[in-house]
Design a protein around this motif. Structure first.
Motif, PDB file in Angstrom:
ATOM      1  N   LEU A 143       0.808  -1.223   0.000  1.00  0.00           N
ATOM      2  CA  LEU A 143       0.000   0.000   0.000  1.00  0.00           C
ATOM      3  C   LEU A 143       0.842   1.274   0.000  1.00  0.00           C
ATOM      4  N   PHE A 144       2.160   1.151   0.179  1.00  0.00           N
ATOM      5  CA  PHE A 144       3.027   2.314   0.318  1.00  0.00           C
ATOM      6  C   PHE A 144       3.863   2.574  -0.932  1.00  0.00           C
ATOM      7  N   ASN A 146       5.452   7.912   6.541  1.00  0.00           N
ATOM      8  CA  ASN A 146       5.081   7.165   5.351  1.00  0.00           C
ATOM      9  C   ASN A 146       4.079   7.906   4.469  1.00  0.00           C
ATOM     10  N   THR A 185       1.266   6.728   1.308  1.00  0.00           N
ATOM     11  CA  THR A 185       0.679   5.614   0.575  1.00  0.00           C
ATOM     12  C   THR A 185       0.873   5.810  -0.925  1.00  0.00           C
ATOM     13  N   ARG A 186       0.599   4.781  -1.689  1.00  0.00           N
ATOM     14  CA  ARG A 186       0.684   4.871  -3.146  1.00  0.00           C
ATOM     15  C   ARG A 186      -0.285   5.916  -3.703  1.00  0.00           C
ATOM     16  N   TYR A 244       0.625   8.682   6.062  1.00  0.00           N
ATOM     17  CA  TYR A 244       0.300   7.668   7.069  1.00  0.00           C
ATOM     18  C   TYR A 244       1.409   7.685   8.106  1.00  0.00           C
ATOM     19  N   LEU A 296      -5.516   3.684   4.902  1.00  0.00           N
ATOM     20  CA  LEU A 296      -5.241   2.474   4.132  1.00  0.00           C
ATOM     21  C   LEU A 296      -6.490   1.743   3.663  1.00  0.00           C
TER      22      LEU A 296
END
Length: 84
Positions: A7-8, A34, A36-37, A42, A73
């Protein structure tokens, strides 16, 4: 972890900022750094309790903001949830 990592945008990063150790236990406070894509930040905060036995990790309990997990997410697919 495979689904989570997918997901990242890049490999997830978590940075420890406080460690407390006593006996067989280590408590770690950490914060994620982080994206996400889909471009959503996040940066969850974590408290992890590690139990060490004979120099090896025997158990890890992780606590975090589960509402942020779902917000950033989304829900995990049923097949991934069932495997837990």
């Amino acid at each position: 972890m495979g689904h989570f990592r997918s997901l990242f945008a890049v490999r997830p990063r978590t940075v420890a900022h406080r460690l407390i150790a006593e006996g067989d236990y280590v408590v770690v406070e950490a914060r994620g750094d982080n994206v996400t894509r889909t471009g959503v930040r996040y940066d969850n905060e974590y408290c992890m309790v590690w139990r060490i036995e004979n120099g090896k990790v025997k158990e890890i309990r992780e606590y975090c903001d589960s509402a942020l997990v779902e917000k950033a997410l989304g829900e995990f697919p049923a097949s991934v949830s069932a495997a837990s």
